[in-house]
Design a protein around this motif. Structure first.
Motif, PDB file in Angstrom:
ATOM      1  N   LEU A 160       0.829  -1.212   0.000  1.00  0.00           N
ATOM      2  CA  LEU A 160       0.000   0.000   0.000  1.00  0.00           C
ATOM      3  C   LEU A 160       0.863   1.261   0.000  1.00  0.00           C
ATOM      4  CD1 LEU A 160      -2.825  -0.815   2.606  1.00  0.00           C
ATOM      5  CD2 LEU A 160      -2.841  -1.173   0.116  1.00  0.00           C
ATOM      6  N   ALA A 161       2.041   1.170   0.594  1.00  0.00           N
ATOM      7  CA  ALA A 161       2.927   2.338   0.660  1.00  0.00           C
ATOM      8  C   ALA A 161       3.239   2.846  -0.744  1.00  0.00           C
ATOM      9  CB  ALA A 161       4.218   1.973   1.391  1.00  0.00           C
ATOM     10  N   ASP A 162       3.475   1.930  -1.678  1.00  0.00           N
ATOM     11  CA  ASP A 162       3.801   2.346  -3.043  1.00  0.00           C
ATOM     12  C   ASP A 162       2.617   3.052  -3.702  1.00  0.00           C
ATOM     13  OD1 ASP A 162       6.547   1.042  -3.377  1.00  0.00           O
ATOM     14  OD2 ASP A 162       5.324  -0.632  -2.688  1.00  0.00           O
ATOM     15  N   PHE A 163       1.417   2.512  -3.504  1.00  0.00           N
ATOM     16  CA  PHE A 163       0.233   3.156  -4.099  1.00  0.00           C
ATOM     17  C   PHE A 163       0.055   4.570  -3.522  1.00  0.00           C
ATOM     18  CE2 PHE A 163      -0.828  -1.254  -5.146  1.00  0.00           C
ATOM     19  CZ  PHE A 163      -1.331  -1.128  -6.430  1.00  0.00           C
ATOM     20  N   SER A 164       0.269   4.700  -2.213  1.00  0.00           N
ATOM     21  CA  SER A 164       0.091   6.027  -1.597  1.00  0.00           C
ATOM     22  C   SER A 164       1.091   7.029  -2.142  1.00  0.00           C
ATOM     23  CB  SER A 164       0.281   5.920  -0.068  1.00  0.00           C
ATOM     24  OG  SER A 164      -0.876   5.401   0.527  1.00  0.00           O
ATOM     25  N   VAL A 165       2.368   6.653  -2.095  1.00  0.00           N
ATOM     26  CA  VAL A 165       3.409   7.618  -2.478  1.00  0.00           C
ATOM     27  C   VAL A 165       3.343   7.917  -3.981  1.00  0.00           C
ATOM     28  CG1 VAL A 165       5.902   8.022  -2.514  1.00  0.00           C
ATOM     29  CG2 VAL A 165       4.839   6.973  -0.499  1.00  0.00           C
ATOM     30  N   ALA A 166       2.994   6.905  -4.770  1.00  0.00           N
ATOM     31  CA  ALA A 166       2.915   7.099  -6.222  1.00  0.00           C
ATOM     32  C   ALA A 166       1.778   8.044  -6.611  1.00  0.00           C
ATOM     33  CB  ALA A 166       2.723   5.751  -6.919  1.00  0.00           C
ATOM     34  N   SER A 167       0.735   8.100  -5.792  1.00  0.00           N
ATOM     35  CA  SER A 167      -0.440   8.892  -6.202  1.00  0.00           C
ATOM     36  C   SER A 167      -0.068  10.348  -6.474  1.00  0.00           C
ATOM     37  CB  SER A 167      -1.543   8.795  -5.142  1.00  0.00           C
ATOM     38  OG  SER A 167      -1.145   9.441  -3.951  1.00  0.00           O
ATOM     39  N   ASN A 168       0.886  10.869  -5.729  1.00  0.00           N
ATOM     40  CA  ASN A 168       1.259  12.279  -5.921  1.00  0.00           C
ATOM     41  C   ASN A 168       2.033  12.532  -7.213  1.00  0.00           C
ATOM     42  OD1 ASN A 168       1.461  11.977  -2.579  1.00  0.00           O
ATOM     43  ND2 ASN A 168       0.320  13.714  -3.392  1.00  0.00           N
ATOM     44  N   LEU A 169       2.434  11.465  -7.892  1.00  0.00           N
ATOM     45  CA  LEU A 169       3.147  11.648  -9.164  1.00  0.00           C
ATOM     46  C   LEU A 169       2.203  11.560 -10.358  1.00  0.00           C
ATOM     47  CD1 LEU A 169       6.480   9.739  -8.417  1.00  0.00           C
ATOM     48  CD2 LEU A 169       5.989  12.171  -8.250  1.00  0.00           C
ATOM     49  N   THR A 170       0.918  11.434 -10.078  1.00  0.00           N
ATOM     50  CA  THR A 170      -0.073  11.327 -11.156  1.00  0.00           C
ATOM     51  C   THR A 170       0.081  12.457 -12.176  1.00  0.00           C
ATOM     52  OG1 THR A 170      -1.660  10.134  -9.783  1.00  0.00           O
ATOM     53  CG2 THR A 170      -2.573  11.399 -11.627  1.00  0.00           C
ATOM     54  N   TYR A 171       0.278  13.672 -11.701  1.00  0.00           N
ATOM     55  CA  TYR A 171       0.430  14.816 -12.616  1.00  0.00           C
ATOM     56  C   TYR A 171       1.882  15.311 -12.648  1.00  0.00           C
ATOM     57  CZ  TYR A 171      -4.648  14.772 -12.483  1.00  0.00           C
ATOM     58  OH  TYR A 171      -5.966  14.391 -12.581  1.00  0.00           O
ATOM     59  N   GLY A 172       2.808  14.428 -12.282  1.00  0.00           N
ATOM     60  CA  GLY A 172       4.216  14.822 -12.185  1.00  0.00           C
ATOM     61  C   GLY A 172       4.796  15.287 -13.503  1.00  0.00           C
ATOM     62  N   ALA A 173       4.441  14.609 -14.596  1.00  0.00           N
ATOM     63  CA  ALA A 173       5.014  14.984 -15.899  1.00  0.00           C
ATOM     64  C   ALA A 173       4.417  16.308 -16.367  1.00  0.00           C
ATOM     65  CB  ALA A 173       4.753  13.873 -16.916  1.00  0.00           C
ATOM     66  N   ILE A 174       3.103  16.403 -16.306  1.00  0.00           N
ATOM     67  CA  ILE A 174       2.435  17.601 -16.819  1.00  0.00           C
ATOM     68  C   ILE A 174       2.752  18.836 -15.963  1.00  0.00           C
ATOM     69  CG2 ILE A 174       0.181  17.423 -15.650  1.00  0.00           C
ATOM     70  CD1 ILE A 174      -1.045  17.800 -18.479  1.00  0.00           C
ATOM     71  N   ALA A 175       3.025  18.616 -14.687  1.00  0.00           N
ATOM     72  CA  ALA A 175       3.371  19.734 -13.797  1.00  0.00           C
ATOM     73  C   ALA A 175       4.885  19.910 -13.677  1.00  0.00           C
ATOM     74  CB  ALA A 175       2.764  19.516 -12.414  1.00  0.00           C
ATOM     75  N   GLN A 176       5.604  19.150 -14.501  1.00  0.00           N
ATOM     76  CA  GLN A 176       7.075  19.268 -14.550  1.00  0.00           C
ATOM     77  C   GLN A 176       7.724  19.203 -13.169  1.00  0.00           C
ATOM     78  OE1 GLN A 176       7.919  22.883 -16.941  1.00  0.00           O
ATOM     79  NE2 GLN A 176       5.810  22.630 -17.601  1.00  0.00           N
ATOM     80  N   PHE A 177       7.419  18.165 -12.437  1.00  0.00           N
ATOM     81  CA  PHE A 177       8.118  17.973 -11.169  1.00  0.00           C
ATOM     82  C   PHE A 177       9.610  17.816 -11.483  1.00  0.00           C
ATOM     83  CE2 PHE A 177       4.422  15.815  -8.621  1.00  0.00           C
ATOM     84  CZ  PHE A 177       3.695  16.991  -8.714  1.00  0.00           C
ATOM     85  N   PRO A 178      10.471  18.445 -10.711  1.00  0.00           N
ATOM     86  CA  PRO A 178      11.906  18.381 -11.018  1.00  0.00           C
ATOM     87  C   PRO A 178      12.520  17.042 -10.591  1.00  0.00           C
ATOM     88  CG  PRO A 178      11.521  19.764  -9.101  1.00  0.00           C
ATOM     89  CD  PRO A 178      10.161  19.331  -9.570  1.00  0.00           C
ATOM     90  N   LEU A 179      12.237  16.025 -11.366  1.00  0.00           N
ATOM     91  CA  LEU A 179      12.642  14.661 -10.998  1.00  0.00           C
ATOM     92  C   LEU A 179      13.905  14.199 -11.729  1.00  0.00           C
ATOM     93  CD1 LEU A 179       9.142  12.928 -10.893  1.00  0.00           C
ATOM     94  CD2 LEU A 179      10.810  12.940  -9.023  1.00  0.00           C
ATOM     95  N   GLU A 180      14.497  15.090 -12.533  1.00  0.00           N
ATOM     96  CA  GLU A 180      15.598  14.664 -13.413  1.00  0.00           C
ATOM     97  C   GLU A 180      16.694  13.917 -12.667  1.00  0.00           C
ATOM     98  OE1 GLU A 180      14.572  17.857 -13.086  1.00  0.00           O
ATOM     99  OE2 GLU A 180      13.338  18.026 -14.893  1.00  0.00           O
TER     100      GLU A 180
END
Ligand SMILES: N[C@@H](CCC(=O)N[C@@H](CS)C(=O)NCC(=O)O)C(=O)O
Length: 226
Positions: A160-180
């Protein structure tokens, strides 16, 4: 069981994805946040906070996505929520971090770069973005370091931890999260994105606006040094 949900919502997504992953029979009831359906008297009787997701199982009504995920996973025997106190505490640790810190570091960036555009609320505020980016790096460093030698957050197994933490990356690409620079986060999120349950819960319509952040952009918990 019935899940009150709104597909563009990451909080809704994590509960729905867990139900799908576990093959649970859950009826879906749309609560259209754009039309204010979360503020009807009928819905507020279910959840006085006026938010989705909500799960209804007979007389039992449960709100808060993390509690819902745990309840869903408790219906079956699953490695997502193993019957082991230490593993559960470890999962809960990451779910707590997600709610208290990861969400708060991702939502302001999502709001400034994505939600504002969709809702036509003006340009991103550079000052908010600068502070939010600093917060993001602080939390992302913790997550990336943890994932350095692991495929998943807890016990190297999907939980469940992965599902929770991953949820915040749903719009990561479109919002350009600085994940480089966070190779481990990107590799791990790639594994989550490959899950059928994650694919089936991708928000379908980019025109459907995500919601403003559940918490107002927060000042840093630690004052910036220097
Ligand atoms: N902590 C709650 C947050 C739920 C939440 O903020 N839901 C948002 C959608 S992502 C919502 O329903 N917002 C409606 C509103 O604030 O009017 C959870 O984890 O379930």
């Amino acid at each position: 069981m019935k899940l009150y949900y709104f597909p563009p919502s990451p909080n809704s997504r994590k509960a729905q994805a867990v139900a799908i992953h576990l093959g649970l029979s859950v009826e879906l009831e749309l609560v259209n946040l754009q039309q204010g359906q979360q503020r009807t008297a009928e819905f507020l009787a279910l959840n006085p906070t006026g938010r989705i997701p909500v799960l209804q199982d007979g007389d039992f009504v449960l709100w808060e996505s993390t509690a819902i995920m745990q309840y869903l996973a408790s219906q079956v025997s699953t490695p997502l929520w193993p019957d082991d106190a230490k593993r559960r505490a470890d999962i809960m640790r990451w779910q707590s971090w997600q709610l208290a810190h990861w969400s708060r570091s991702t939502q302001p960036i999502q709001f400034e770069r994505f939600v504002k555009k969709v809702l036509q609320l003006g340009d991103p505020d550079p000052q908010v973005l600068e502070q939010a980016t600093e917060n993001f790096h602080r939390e992302a460093t913790v997550l990336d370091t943890h994932l350095a030698y692991k495929d998943y957050l807890v016990n190297n197994t999907l939980t469940l931890a992965d599902f929770s933490v991953a949820s915040n990356l749903t719009y990561g690409a479109i919002a350009q999260f600085p994940l480089e620079k966070y190779d481990h986060i990107r590799a791990w999120y790639g594994r989550i994105e490959a899950l059928p349950a994650w694919q089936q819960t991708v928000p379908q319509s980019p025109e459907v606006a995500p919601q403003p952040p559940e918490v107002a952009p927060q000042p840093p918990e630690v004052a910036p040094q220097g």
